[in-house]
Design an enzyme around this catalytic site. Structure first.
Site, PDB file in Angstrom:
ATOM      1  N   GLU A   1       0.864  -1.174   0.000  1.00 23.26           N
ATOM      2  CA  GLU A   1       0.000   0.000   0.000  1.00 23.26           C
ATOM      3  C   GLU A   1       0.900   1.223   0.000  1.00 23.26           C
ATOM      4  O   GLU A   1       1.896   1.268   0.737  1.00 23.26           O
ATOM      5  CB  GLU A   1      -0.917   0.008   1.222  1.00 23.26           C
ATOM      6  CG  GLU A   1      -1.765   1.275   1.368  1.00 23.26           C
ATOM      7  CD  GLU A   1      -2.621   1.256   2.633  1.00 23.26           C
ATOM      8  OE1 GLU A   1      -3.159   0.171   2.971  1.00 23.26           O
ATOM      9  OE2 GLU A   1      -2.744   2.320   3.292  1.00 23.26           O
TER      10      GLU A   1
ATOM     11  N   GLU B   1      -1.777  11.330   4.175  1.00 21.40           N
ATOM     12  CA  GLU B   1      -2.792  11.035   5.180  1.00 21.40           C
ATOM     13  C   GLU B   1      -2.708  12.137   6.226  1.00 21.40           C
ATOM     14  O   GLU B   1      -1.630  12.439   6.729  1.00 21.40           O
ATOM     15  CB  GLU B   1      -2.532   9.686   5.864  1.00 21.40           C
ATOM     16  CG  GLU B   1      -3.429   8.576   5.427  1.00 21.40           C
ATOM     17  CD  GLU B   1      -3.212   7.319   6.249  1.00 21.40           C
ATOM     18  OE1 GLU B   1      -4.217   6.716   6.656  1.00 21.40           O
ATOM     19  OE2 GLU B   1      -2.051   6.950   6.473  1.00 21.40           O
TER      20      GLU B   1
END
Length: 296
Positions: A110, A115
């Protein structure tokens, strides 16, 4: 709106009524391809509040992904985005493998380009002035060594005050994320000298990348994802920090979250403003020879 895609979280009670949210049923399964729920994860696509004792998820939001339309291996990504401001908002710009070539998450990898958290910059774990870039990888979910490939960036002001470029440069040898310009590096992972199996120091489990390239699992095609999540119980918003009103260990965390909305919902300033939305002005992908292969 205003030339940008807005991913705007809203209250589920405004959609279906508070009584139905607290005591009713919501079924997201559909009868045609355009109506189908795109993921059965996190307890399924139908929720029954009356049968569970928990409210139906109190926030409506969205995820946009190119899983069935566009993926690539190696190149440059640049996303021009303005991050949301508001307590417990969790925006992300990230990538997942098109095929699980090495097994289920996180064995096939991933890539988190950005974020962040919408909370005030005074939040001890980081607010809207901070974001992180992370690679997730490991032979099993409980052996995810993401902390070895994680970096944070702190801006001089809220990243919700304007648009910034969130970039990724991905080659067979290196994976770099940056903000605004390539020389403002956030995460820099050298993949040329050590495999991820060696990097993780794993033992007692099989190597899912045995016989693959040294940069496996980051040697496959990935697709793009843009989403705005809220809250959660996985530790991204740690208990006891920043005035968090719910506990990750509570069996009714979503109820507590909604019942304390007077504490956090005013920070969203909605509908007076779109501060709580992640706004995406453009998404561009180039191959390594700088040929543009995707632009929206």
């Amino acid at each position: 709106q205003d030339g940008a895609l807005h991913i705007q979280p809203t209250l589920t009670s405004e959609f279906m009524g508070e009584d139905a949210m607290m005591h009713g049923d919501l079924n997201l399964w559909g009868g045609t391809p355009a109506d189908l729920c795109t993921s059965n994860a996190f307890y399924g696509c139908e929720r029954n509040a009356a049968g569970s004792g928990n409210y139906i998820n109190p926030i409506r939001s969205a995820r946009v992904r190119t899983a069935e339309s566009f993926s690539f291996k190696y190149g440059r990504v640049e996303v021009s985005a303005q991050l949301p401001k508001g307590d417990w908002i969790w925006p992300a710009i990230w990538m997942l493998p098109t095929d699980q070539a090495y097994g289920s998450w996180p064995a096939s990898g991933e890539i988190d380009i950005m974020e962040s958290r919408g909370n005030s910059p005074s939040c001890s774990v980081g607010g809207s002035d901070t974001f992180a870039s992370t690679l997730h990888w490991g032979p099993a979910w409980d052996q995810n060594k993401y902390e070895l490939t994680h970096a944070e960036y702190k801006h001089s002001e809220s990243l919700g005050d304007g648009f910034h470029t969130y970039g990724l440069l991905w080659t067979a040898d290196r994976l770099i994320t940056y903000i605004d310009t390539e020389d403002n590096v956030v995460l820099d992972v050298d993949m040329s000298t050590q495999s991820f199996w060696e990097r993780g120091g794993f033992s007692g489990v099989d190597n899912p990348w045995k016989g693959a390239d040294i940069n496996a699992p980051f040697d496959q095609e990935f697709y793009l994802i843009f989403n705005v999540a809220i809250g959660g119980v996985n530790g991204y918003f740690p208990d006891g920090q920043c005035g968090k009103p719910w506990s990750d260990t509570s069996a009714q965390a979503s109820n507590v979250f909604y019942n304390t909305k007077s504490q956090w919902y005013p920070s969203w300033n909605y509908p007076a403003s779109n501060d709580a939305a992640m706004k995406i002005d453009s998404v561009k992908v180039w191959s390594l020879d700088e040929t543009e292969i995707f632009s929206q």
